[in-house]
Structure formats: C-alpha cells, structure tokens
Design a protein around this motif. Structure first.
Motif, PDB file in Angstrom:
ATOM      1  N   ALA A  83       0.867  -1.179   0.000  1.00  0.00           N
ATOM      2  CA  ALA A  83       0.000   0.000   0.000  1.00  0.00           C
ATOM      3  C   ALA A  83       0.907   1.234   0.000  1.00  0.00           C
ATOM      4  O   ALA A  83       2.113   1.123   0.158  1.00  0.00           O
ATOM      5  CB  ALA A  83      -0.860  -0.005   1.257  1.00  0.00           C
ATOM      6  N   VAL A  86       3.119   5.952   4.572  1.00  0.00           N
ATOM      7  CA  VAL A  86       3.249   7.339   5.006  1.00  0.00           C
ATOM      8  C   VAL A  86       4.737   7.672   4.984  1.00  0.00           C
ATOM      9  O   VAL A  86       5.561   6.941   5.540  1.00  0.00           O
ATOM     10  CB  VAL A  86       2.670   7.535   6.422  1.00  0.00           C
ATOM     11  CG1 VAL A  86       2.852   8.978   6.865  1.00  0.00           C
ATOM     12  CG2 VAL A  86       1.191   7.150   6.456  1.00  0.00           C
ATOM     13  N   GLY A 110      -5.162   1.611   8.913  1.00  0.00           N
ATOM     14  CA  GLY A 110      -4.806   0.211   8.846  1.00  0.00           C
ATOM     15  C   GLY A 110      -3.278   0.117   8.819  1.00  0.00           C
ATOM     16  O   GLY A 110      -2.564   1.110   8.808  1.00  0.00           O
ATOM     17  N   VAL A 111      -2.796  -1.104   8.674  1.00  0.00           N
ATOM     18  CA  VAL A 111      -1.352  -1.304   8.814  1.00  0.00           C
ATOM     19  C   VAL A 111      -0.581  -1.032   7.518  1.00  0.00           C
ATOM     20  O   VAL A 111       0.566  -0.579   7.569  1.00  0.00           O
ATOM     21  CB  VAL A 111      -1.039  -2.708   9.364  1.00  0.00           C
ATOM     22  CG1 VAL A 111      -1.120  -3.781   8.273  1.00  0.00           C
ATOM     23  CG2 VAL A 111       0.326  -2.750  10.009  1.00  0.00           C
ATOM     24  N   GLY A 112      -1.186  -1.325   6.349  1.00  0.00           N
ATOM     25  CA  GLY A 112      -0.478  -1.130   5.079  1.00  0.00           C
ATOM     26  C   GLY A 112       0.846  -1.877   5.083  1.00  0.00           C
ATOM     27  O   GLY A 112       0.892  -3.071   5.379  1.00  0.00           O
ATOM     28  N   ALA A 113       1.918  -1.161   4.815  1.00  0.00           N
ATOM     29  CA  ALA A 113       3.246  -1.778   4.822  1.00  0.00           C
ATOM     30  C   ALA A 113       3.893  -1.698   6.203  1.00  0.00           C
ATOM     31  O   ALA A 113       4.988  -2.213   6.406  1.00  0.00           O
ATOM     32  CB  ALA A 113       4.130  -1.099   3.793  1.00  0.00           C
ATOM     33  N   GLY A 114       3.252  -1.000   7.142  1.00  0.00           N
ATOM     34  CA  GLY A 114       3.763  -0.949   8.509  1.00  0.00           C
ATOM     35  C   GLY A 114       4.671   0.233   8.808  1.00  0.00           C
ATOM     36  O   GLY A 114       5.244   0.312   9.891  1.00  0.00           O
ATOM     37  N   GLY A 162      -9.263  -6.967  11.204  1.00  0.00           N
ATOM     38  CA  GLY A 162     -10.666  -6.610  11.382  1.00  0.00           C
ATOM     39  C   GLY A 162     -10.922  -5.201  10.888  1.00  0.00           C
ATOM     40  O   GLY A 162      -9.993  -4.449  10.592  1.00  0.00           O
ATOM     41  N   ILE A 164     -11.965  -1.611  11.615  1.00  0.00           N
ATOM     42  CA  ILE A 164     -11.999  -0.738  12.804  1.00  0.00           C
ATOM     43  C   ILE A 164     -13.353  -0.042  12.954  1.00  0.00           C
ATOM     44  O   ILE A 164     -13.763   0.292  14.065  1.00  0.00           O
ATOM     45  CB  ILE A 164     -10.828   0.277  12.791  1.00  0.00           C
ATOM     46  CG1 ILE A 164     -10.699   0.958  14.152  1.00  0.00           C
ATOM     47  CG2 ILE A 164     -11.000   1.293  11.660  1.00  0.00           C
ATOM     48  CD1 ILE A 164      -9.487   1.818  14.339  1.00  0.00           C
ATOM     49  N   GLU A 165     -14.064   0.142  11.844  1.00  0.00           N
ATOM     50  CA  GLU A 165     -15.365   0.829  11.919  1.00  0.00           C
ATOM     51  C   GLU A 165     -16.336   0.075  12.827  1.00  0.00           C
ATOM     52  O   GLU A 165     -17.129   0.682  13.532  1.00  0.00           O
ATOM     53  CB  GLU A 165     -16.006   0.907  10.526  1.00  0.00           C
ATOM     54  CG  GLU A 165     -15.336   1.888   9.609  1.00  0.00           C
ATOM     55  CD  GLU A 165     -15.928   1.812   8.203  1.00  0.00           C
ATOM     56  OE1 GLU A 165     -17.087   1.383   8.034  1.00  0.00           O
ATOM     57  OE2 GLU A 165     -15.195   2.174   7.249  1.00  0.00           O
ATOM     58  N   PRO A 181      -9.387   5.148   4.147  1.00  0.00           N
ATOM     59  CA  PRO A 181     -10.086   6.080   3.241  1.00  0.00           C
ATOM     60  C   PRO A 181     -11.318   6.783   3.825  1.00  0.00           C
ATOM     61  O   PRO A 181     -11.655   7.872   3.379  1.00  0.00           O
ATOM     62  CB  PRO A 181     -10.513   5.198   2.054  1.00  0.00           C
ATOM     63  CG  PRO A 181      -9.837   3.892   2.227  1.00  0.00           C
ATOM     64  CD  PRO A 181      -9.376   3.766   3.641  1.00  0.00           C
TER      65      PRO A 181
END
Ligand code: SAH
Length: 273
Positions: A83, A86, A110-114, A162, A164-165, A181
């Motif tokens: 993903a 940041v 979310g975690v993406g690439a961390g 999971g 988060i929403e 998003p």
C-alpha cells in the motif's frame, strides 16, 4: 537498553543499509548464510558482523559501500510495500500533532506496509502499547513479517485483523491514528475508545476526504481543536558554489487532521466564524 534500538558493533540478524558512491540505498539483513548480492557483486556478511556502523565494505567487484543500521527515514522508503506508505515528511508531524509520548496506549488503522506502525512503536517505547487494526489479512501478515525482519521484536504491538469501523473494542486509549479512506466512519468508535482529552489524528490524501472528515467532526460536536495541515519538505542540493533547492520534490502526499476528544457529556462550544 530498549530491544528495538541496538547499539554497538553490528550483529547477526540485524537490518543494515548500504550506501553506494551516489548515496543510493540498499536495504539488507545480516544473515551469515546469505551473501548480499548488490550491484553485480557480493558482500560477505562475515566481514560486517562485529564491525561498527559507518564502516566501509567492498563487494567482490571492488565497489565500496558505507554500512549503517537504517534510520527510520532510510528504512521506510525502502520497505517492501503493498500500500502507499506514510512518508517520513509526514511521519515527523504526525508524532507531534498526535502528541505521542513514551508509554502511550495507541490505536491505529490500517497497517499497510507498517511504516506508520513502526514509527508509532518507536515513539511510545517499550512501556507503551500499539493496537493496529487491518482489514486485509494478507496485508497484516506482510506487515508482521516486515516489522520482525527490519524493525525488531514488538512485544507491545497487537495487530488485529478486522474492520476498525465495527470492531474497535479498546477503551482508555490515549491516541487514535487513522490512515484509511473513510475515517469519518470511525469518529463514534474513536470517541468511545479515547480518554477525555485524547487525540484523533487522520492522514488523508485528498481534499474531499478532508472536508468529509472535518464536517463530520464538527457535526458530531464531541471533538474540538480540529486542525488540518500539510507538510511541504524541500531538499537542497549543496555542492561547491551550487547551493539551491533540488529540482525535484514530492509535491503532495497527504493532509493531517487532528482533533481532541471532549469530556463525557460535553459538546464543543459554538464557533465564532
Ligand atoms: N499507514 C500505512 C499505510 C496504510 S494504507 C503505512 O504507513 O504503511 C491503508 C490501509 O488501511 C490498507 O492496508 C487497508 O487495507 C486498510 N484499511 C482500510 N479500511 C480499513 C478499515 N475499515 N479497518 C481496518 N483497516 C482498513
């Protein structure tokens, strides 16, 4: 000493960054059984173990490289990724505007690439706790591997697969940091999770998303100190008499929006304008 910040001579199993004469970066790991294949030559790991950071090593084709443990700004752009990570230019401001501190209990998604996860883990230290929600199991698996390979042991990191929403279940959290998003769908669960005075921070790439989030925070009224900002970072070329900004820069990554949770039962006071 904190396990995540090794010092002293280089040891087996540690990540390293090699820099060539043009300052190009090569991320690797010190594994005795695997010589590092780099720019058409090989670097023997044996030659590096036990040496100090900042040493020079030559590959089998006699090319010199400088060797360090990677700093976060050296590590993050070189991480394996699935993903959009940041970038360091935004990670620094996130740490300040989300007011991270050693010992903080933080929820992230979310975690993406961390990349953000490892930055948050470093800021909260071994006395803090990070709980990361990631909707995609494959992304969670990859991030877990990336952190153990390039960041170090993370006993205070809980990675939950999971949404988060709907699944945010923590309470008494100091900070909620979102890189997903539709963060406006997390306002209510984030309010419930946060302590009074806790901070919600969201990283968003587009203006429409930022407007949706800020409108939703204002309408909710249970958050105040709502601020949105972006960071422009321009690197400089400094060589001899040629001292000037670099020609190229990353013009856009994302916007940060931060807000503070009010006490139970409180509503934001009417704004003057
Ligand atoms: N901050 C990360 C990049 C995150 S990319 C980094 O620096 O590397 C956005 C991530 O959010 C993706 O992995 C996506 O799968 C995840 N995501 C999107 N919606 C989500 C939700 N509702 N709950 C949990 N994770 C979500």
């Amino acid at each position: 000493m904190d396990i995540n910040y090794p010092r002293g001579p280089l040891r087996e199993g540690e990540p390293i960054i090699l820099l060539d004469r043009k300052d190009r970066e090569y991320l690797a790991r010190l594994d005795r059984n695997r010589p590092l294949a780099i720019r058409g030559g090989k670097v023997l790991v044996e030659e590096l173990i036990g040496r100090d950071e900042g040493c020079t090593v030559r590959s089998s084709v006699n090319e010199p490289f400088l060797v360090f443990r990677p700093s976060l700004p050296q590590l993050i752009p070189n991480l394996p990724r699935n993903a959009q990570v940041v970038y360091p230019k935004d990670l620094g401001p996130i740490l300040i505007w989300a007011d991270l501190f050693p010992g903080a209990r933080v929820v992230e998604a979310g975690v993406g690439a961390g990349a953000l996860s490892m930055t948050l883990l470093r800021a909260i230290g071994s006395s803090g706790q990070l709980i990361t929600y990631e909707i995609r199991e494959d992304f969670a698996d990859m991030a877990r591997k990336t952190l153990s390979k390039y960041f170090g042991p993370t006993p205070n990191w809980i990675l939950k697969v999971g949404d988060i929403e709907t699944e945010l279940s923590e309470a008494e959290v100091d900070r909620v940091v979102l890189d997903l998003p539709e963060p406006w769908k997390v306002i209510d669960p984030a309010w419930s999770a946060l302590k009074p005075g806790g901070i919600l921070l969201s990283y968003l790439p587009t203006v429409i998303q930022v407007k949706s989030l800020v409108d939703a925070l204002r309408a909710d009224k249970r958050f105040a100190c709502i601020e949105t900002m972006e960071t422009l970072m321009r690197f400089w070329h400094i060589k001899g008499m040629s001292v000037r900004p670099q020609h190229r820069m990353i013009a856009h990554t994302g916007f940060l929006t931060s807000a503070r949770r009010l006490a139970d039962g409180e509503k934001d006071i009417p704004r003057a304008s």
